[in-house]
Design an enzyme around this catalytic site. Structure first.
Site, PDB file in Angstrom:
ATOM      1  N   HIS A  68      19.529   4.682  31.677  1.00 44.13           N
ATOM      2  CA  HIS A  68      18.939   4.082  30.397  1.00 44.13           C
ATOM      3  C   HIS A  68      20.197   4.319  29.194  1.00 44.13           C
ATOM      4  O   HIS A  68      20.100   3.964  27.870  1.00 44.13           O
ATOM      5  CB  HIS A  68      17.895   4.539  29.592  1.00 44.13           C
TER       6      HIS A  68
HETATM    7  C1  UD1 Z   1      16.446   7.454  23.183  1.00 47.29           C
HETATM    8  C2  UD1 Z   1      17.309   8.868  22.935  1.00 47.29           C
HETATM    9  C3  UD1 Z   1      18.076   9.364  23.940  1.00 47.29           C
HETATM   10  C4  UD1 Z   1      17.080   9.473  25.070  1.00 47.29           C
HETATM   11  C5  UD1 Z   1      16.076   8.335  25.274  1.00 47.29           C
HETATM   12  C6  UD1 Z   1      14.908   8.338  26.162  1.00 47.29           C
HETATM   13  C7  UD1 Z   1      18.673   8.608  20.655  1.00 47.29           C
HETATM   14  C8  UD1 Z   1      20.162   8.400  19.983  1.00 47.29           C
HETATM   15  N1  UD1 Z   1      18.681   8.527  21.773  1.00 47.29           N
HETATM   16  O1  UD1 Z   1      17.232   6.392  23.549  1.00 47.29           O
HETATM   17  O2  UD1 Z   1      18.626  10.385  23.565  1.00 47.29           O
HETATM   18  O3  UD1 Z   1      17.345   9.967  26.154  1.00 47.29           O
HETATM   19  O4  UD1 Z   1      15.593   7.959  24.004  1.00 47.29           O
HETATM   20  O5  UD1 Z   1      14.311   7.355  26.354  1.00 47.29           O
HETATM   21  O6  UD1 Z   1      17.811   9.176  20.002  1.00 47.29           O
HETATM   22  N2  UD1 Z   1      12.169   0.534  22.963  1.00 47.29           N
HETATM   23  C9  UD1 Z   1      10.805   0.150  23.267  1.00 47.29           C
HETATM   24  N3  UD1 Z   1       9.563   1.259  23.172  1.00 47.29           N
HETATM   25  C10 UD1 Z   1       9.733   2.273  22.323  1.00 47.29           C
HETATM   26  C11 UD1 Z   1      10.840   2.871  22.180  1.00 47.29           C
HETATM   27  C12 UD1 Z   1      11.956   1.879  22.200  1.00 47.29           C
HETATM   28  O7  UD1 Z   1      10.653  -0.938  23.793  1.00 47.29           O
HETATM   29  O8  UD1 Z   1       8.560   3.001  22.244  1.00 47.29           O
HETATM   30  C13 UD1 Z   1      13.247  -0.037  22.936  1.00 47.29           C
HETATM   31  C14 UD1 Z   1      13.597  -0.865  21.597  1.00 47.29           C
HETATM   32  O9  UD1 Z   1      13.887  -1.981  22.138  1.00 47.29           O
HETATM   33  C15 UD1 Z   1      14.637  -0.145  21.098  1.00 47.29           C
HETATM   34  C16 UD1 Z   1      15.240   0.376  22.287  1.00 47.29           C
HETATM   35  O10 UD1 Z   1      14.425   0.782  23.425  1.00 47.29           O
HETATM   36  O11 UD1 Z   1      15.529  -0.729  20.542  1.00 47.29           O
HETATM   37  C17 UD1 Z   1      16.063   1.821  22.386  1.00 47.29           C
HETATM   38  O12 UD1 Z   1      15.156   2.671  21.842  1.00 47.29           O
HETATM   39  P1  UD1 Z   1      15.914   4.081  20.982  1.00 47.29           P
HETATM   40  O13 UD1 Z   1      14.860   4.831  20.326  1.00 47.29           O
HETATM   41  O14 UD1 Z   1      16.706   3.550  20.049  1.00 47.29           O
HETATM   42  O15 UD1 Z   1      16.657   4.737  21.953  1.00 47.29           O
HETATM   43  P2  UD1 Z   1      16.613   5.183  23.524  1.00 47.29           P
HETATM   44  O16 UD1 Z   1      17.766   4.043  24.423  1.00 47.29           O
HETATM   45  O17 UD1 Z   1      15.066   4.974  24.123  1.00 47.29           O
END
Ligand code: UD1
Length: 363
Positions: free
Chosen positions: A204
């Site tokens: 991811h």
């Molecule tokens: C975040 C953390 C990363 C961790 C990862 C585990 C930061 C900078 N990154 O990355 O260190 O390893 O979580 O998962 O904090 N989304 C959903 N559902 C959710 C949450 C997110 O669909 O419940 C989607 C959204 O489109 C969002 C994308 O995932 O924009 C990314 O989510 P985000 O929390 O920004 O970062 P991660 O890539 O999950």
């Protein structure tokens, strides 16, 4: 009773917070704990399932911050948590890991002169292209107590001028959760796992999934590996949206020996991991869990903030040369891959050590 607020925001935080809550209760420590969920992760599969499986209490406060760019998400987190702290005024705040919620809540607290404890302090990849590295550096710079999971973290903090008396090498709370969940995951394994040899894949990180050329190369390498060893690929929401955006879904589906699933619960993931022949990942937590379980881990990153998993454990950094993966899988299958050993203090008791220090320091 001293009141402390513990913050959880994104998927890997929940596994780190659960054992701390449990240890404080089990040991009867004189700490009244409130739990704040920032809402950085909010889906049932990214959040709720962990509360259920790890038997965590419901959060006392939910900030409902949600997704966004780094700046927008971090800004919303700081503003929302500050408001909460002004109302509740805890004696101290505990943040875990390295996600945006960790850094933002530490900043909000320190600006109000509320002391901060950072669990998983001192880890450094020395790679500022990783958003988490910035989060680690900032969080440690403003924290008052540093709970460290491996020796390298102590050295990093000392080099950055953190006073030795604020640093506590306590072990790894992620492993506390693993130890407490092993029996439950065995039941899970009996039900859902593939029969026979397989590899487990989770990816991811922006560095692997946000650039079309790289993600296409990853899909092609996984397809090659699958010719030798069937794979189960648990796909994170970020990865699935990139696969769709770059038109790579059909390419992945064409590899018939790759079974694709959505994000998994903690137990399902642990069940798959413990019985797999190899895990191919860019997750920090899985590098640690595979080391504990003795499962070979091919880490699709050029560096790691958890060097003990390479030096003592079962992980190999594959770096940018992911074409090396099929050869490494071959070595694993033929029994010539390295064998890892145990890491000091990764024994299921890190949270107890943390709880005792918190109770002793924040009276
Ligand atoms: C975040 C953390 C990363 C961790 C990862 C585990 C930061 C900078 N990154 O990355 O260190 O390893 O979580 O998962 O904090 N989304 C959903 N559902 C959710 C949450 C997110 O669909 O419940 C989607 C959204 O489109 C969002 C994308 O995932 O924009 C990314 O989510 P985000 O929390 O920004 O970062 P991660 O890539 O999950």
């Amino acid at each position: 009773m001293t009141t402390i607020d513990i913050v959880a925001g994104a998927r890997p935080n929940f596994m780190k917070v659960a054992p701390i809550l449990a240890a404080i209760e089990r040991l009867g420590l004189p700490l009244e704990v409130s739990l704040t969920h920032t809402g950085q992760h909010y889906d049932a599969v990214m959040s709720d399932v962990f509360f259920e499986q790890l038997r965590m209490r419901a959060p006392d406060t939910h900030l409902g911050v949600g997704s966004g760019s780094h700046g927008a998400q971090t800004g919303k987190l700081i503003a929302a948590y500050e408001e909460h702290l002004v109302r509740s005024r805890p004696r101290g705040v505990v943040v875990v890991g390295d996600v945006n919620s960790t850094m933002a809540c530490a900043l909000a607290a320190v600006k109000l002169r509320i002391p901060v404890a950072h669990v998983e302090a001192g880890l450094r990849s020395f790679d500022r292209d990783m958003p988490e590295e910035i989060n680690r550096i900032v969080t440690d710079a403003v924290s008052d107590l540093h709970f460290v999971s491996e020796e390298s973290g102590v050295k990093n903090l000392l080099r950055e001028g953190i006073s030795e008396k604020c640093i506590h090498l306590v072990g790894n709370v992620m492993i506390d959760t693993l130890v407490s969940q092993l029996a439950a995951s065995a039941d899970e394994a009996a039900g859902a796992n593939p029969v026979g040899d397989y590899g487990y894949v989770t990816l991811h990180r922006p560095s692997n999934v946000d650039e079309p050329g790289r993600l296409r190369e990853v899909v092609d390498v996984l397809s090659r590996v699958a010719e030798r060893l069937p794979l189960v690929f648990s796909i994170h929401p970020r990865t699935s949206s990139r696969l769709a955006e770059f038109g790579l879904e059909a390419r992945l589906q064409a590899a018939s020996r790759i079974r694709v699933t959505g994000p998994l619960g903690y137990r399902e993931s642990l069940a798959l991991l413990r019985s797999s022949r190899v895990v191919i990942t860019d997750s920090g937590g899985i590098q640690e869990e595979s080391t504990y379980l003795g499962v070979p881990c091919l880490t699709l990153r050029p560096n790691t903030e958890r060097p003990v998993t390479v030096e003592v454990g079962t992980s190999t950094l594959v770096g940018d040369d992911i074409a090396a993966v099929p050869g490494l899988v071959q070595a694993i299958m033929s029994g010539t891959y390295k064998v890892g050993g145990p890491v000091p203090l990764w024994d299921g008791r890190a949270a107890e050590r943390i709880g005792r220090v918190l109770a002793g320091t924040w009276q």
